[in-house]
Enzyme design. Structure first.
Site, short mmCIF file in Angstrom:
data_model
loop_
_atom_site.label_atom_id
_atom_site.label_comp_id
_atom_site.label_asym_id
_atom_site.label_seq_id
_atom_site.Cartn_x
_atom_site.Cartn_y
_atom_site.Cartn_z
N ARG A 179 -5.73 26.30 -7.13
CA ARG A 179 -5.33 25.05 -6.49
C ARG A 179 -4.86 24.04 -7.53
O ARG A 179 -5.50 23.83 -8.57
CB ARG A 179 -6.50 24.46 -5.69
CG ARG A 179 -6.80 25.20 -4.40
CD ARG A 179 -5.58 25.32 -3.53
NE ARG A 179 -5.88 25.47 -2.12
CZ ARG A 179 -4.95 25.68 -1.20
NH1 ARG A 179 -3.68 25.79 -1.56
NH2 ARG A 179 -5.29 25.80 0.07
N ARG A 216 0.84 -1.20 0.00
CA ARG A 216 0.00 0.00 0.00
C ARG A 216 0.88 1.25 0.00
O ARG A 216 1.86 1.33 0.75
CB ARG A 216 -0.92 0.03 1.22
CG ARG A 216 -1.96 -1.10 1.26
CD ARG A 216 -3.02 -0.89 0.18
NE ARG A 216 -4.08 -1.91 0.27
CZ ARG A 216 -4.09 -3.04 -0.41
NH1 ARG A 216 -3.06 -3.32 -1.22
NH2 ARG A 216 -5.09 -3.89 -0.31
N GLU A 240 5.36 32.44 -0.26
CA GLU A 240 4.80 31.12 -0.58
C GLU A 240 3.99 31.16 -1.88
O GLU A 240 3.22 30.24 -2.16
CB GLU A 240 3.93 30.63 0.58
CG GLU A 240 4.72 30.44 1.87
CD GLU A 240 3.87 29.89 3.01
OE1 GLU A 240 2.70 29.51 2.75
OE2 GLU A 240 4.37 29.84 4.15
N GLU A 298 1.47 32.82 -2.67
CA GLU A 298 0.03 32.81 -2.44
C GLU A 298 -0.62 34.05 -3.07
O GLU A 298 -0.10 35.16 -2.94
CB GLU A 298 -0.27 32.76 -0.95
CG GLU A 298 0.11 31.45 -0.27
CD GLU A 298 -0.20 31.45 1.22
OE1 GLU A 298 -0.40 30.36 1.76
OE2 GLU A 298 -0.22 32.55 1.82
N SER A 330 -9.23 11.77 3.27
CA SER A 330 -9.13 10.73 2.25
C SER A 330 -8.25 9.60 2.78
O SER A 330 -7.11 9.42 2.36
CB SER A 330 -8.54 11.30 0.95
OG SER A 330 -8.59 10.36 -0.08
N PRO A 331 -8.77 8.79 3.71
CA PRO A 331 -7.93 7.84 4.45
C PRO A 331 -7.42 6.65 3.63
O PRO A 331 -6.49 5.97 4.07
CB PRO A 331 -8.84 7.36 5.58
CG PRO A 331 -10.22 7.56 5.05
CD PRO A 331 -10.16 8.78 4.20
#
Length: 374
Positions: A241, A213, A326, A328, A296-297
């Protein structure tokens, strides 16, 4: 064999044990005519000449393999070793010590091991384990280039170990429920990807076959939705994004709540206040914990701490913000709460953490407005 004198964070036994990979004999010692200070703007110590003496530990009889592990761990601090005469209860001894390269670091306040342990000890030990596992796999310089991100992951590991989840339906884990065969880092830059070969306990009590995994590691983050209960307004931010862009979404500018990574040595609450200031220029009055969760495990190790941040949101609270350092570029919107819920329903708001916070606020809004006298 080589004797060493340690005066800083390696005087913390759990850290020394992880770096060397074994237990060693340590003896209290002092280096005369020297002193130890925090490195200015750093979370580590440095030693310099002058002072009443630098207290530390004498560690005799280290092997070549031990010294190689020490040099690997210390590589990012730009330290070099010098042989010095130290004082011990067993008499004067010659030992090597790590000194900063001249002019590399500036000294700050006097060093305190106990203060360092209280704020950084557990995080540094957890991070050192990740760091030393890469010895012989990844050059130390590459690891140190992303050490700040590694510390974030170390902090996440520490918080995960301390948090107690109330279990009423979920499985109660036992120590042998997961058996790891191999863990390897297959990608590392700002974020990292690790692969695990492991087996896990099945619901019928047997162990699963070995599976492979991969996990995307990006540390913990905080999300805070600013809310003015008197004016019944929220503040949202809009920015470009990469996730939607890489997916092929033609509109990669999303509406979100202010958010950011929980820096090492920082609490999630401190992150919430910092991000509200950096991204929207807001000073929050109070923080109300909402719903912490894994977004989102199946493939991500990210964990989100979410809050409602009570704030004043007049008309001029909206504007442009973000940190140029950064890259932004952020636009803030001040909107009525009902407008937020309309955009949740139409799908214009399509970021999970903001949707979770919108519904949490919808459920608690009447109480918050009543408490504010609205």
């Amino acid at each position: 064999m080589t004797d060493f004198f340690f005066y800083g964070s390696l005087c913390h036994p759990p850290l020394l044990r992880v770096v060397l990979g074994r237990e060693v004999r340590v003896v209290p010692a002092c280096l005369p005519d020297h002193s130890v200070a925090w490195a200015a703007d750093g979370a580590f110590p440095m030693i310099g000449q002058g002072g009443a003496g630098a207290d530390g530990l004498w560690v005799p009889g280290l092997s070549e393999a031990d010294v190689a592990r020490l040099d690997f761990y210390e590589a990012g601090f730009a330290f070099v070793t010098r042989e010095m005469t130290i004082e011990t209860a067993e008499g004067p001894r010659r030992a090597r010590a790590y000194f900063p390269e001249p002019g590399r670091w500036e000294p700050g306040a006097a060093w305190s091991l106990s203060d360092w342990v209280a704020r950084w000890g557990e995080i540094a030990v957890a991070t050192a384990g990740d760091f030393m596992r890469q010895m012989g796999v990844v050059p130390a310089e590459r690891l140190w280039a992303r050490y700040g991100m590694m510390l974030m992951r170390g902090g996440a590991r520490v918080r995960a170990g301390h948090e107690a989840t109330r279990l009423t339906t979920r499985r109660r884990p036992a120590p042998d429920d997961v058996a790891e065969t191999r863990v390897r880092q297959v990608y590392a830059n700002y974020f990292a990807v690790e692969e695990f070969d492991l087996r896990f306990r099945r619901f019928d009590g047997t162990m699963s076959p070995e599976v492979n995994r991969g996990v995307f590691l990006c540390g913990d983050a905080t999300v805070v939705l600013p809310y003015d209960p008197v004016r019944d307004r929220v503040l949202l931010i809009e920015q470009f994004r990469m996730g939607p862009h890489a997916r092929g979404d033609r509109c990669a500018w999303l509406l979100e709540a202010p958010a950011g990574r929980v820096d090492a040595g920082e609490t999630p609450e401190e992150t919430a206040r910092r991000e509200a200031e950096e991204e929207a220029g807001l000073a929050l009055h109070a923080l109300l914990p909402a719903s912490n969760h894994y977004p989102s495990p199946a493939a991500m190790g990210e964990y989100l701490y979410t809050y409602i941040g009570l704030a004043d949101l007049p008309d001029d609270a909206a504007g442009l913000g973000g940190l140029l350092t950064e890259a932004e570029d952020i636009r803030a919107h001040v909107l009525p709460f009902e407008r937020l819920m309309e955009m949740v329903e139409t799908g214009e708001v399509n970021t999970g953490p903001l949707i979770v916070l919108a519904y949490w606020l919808d459920r608690n809004r009447a109480r918050l407005r009543a408490e504010a006298g609205a």
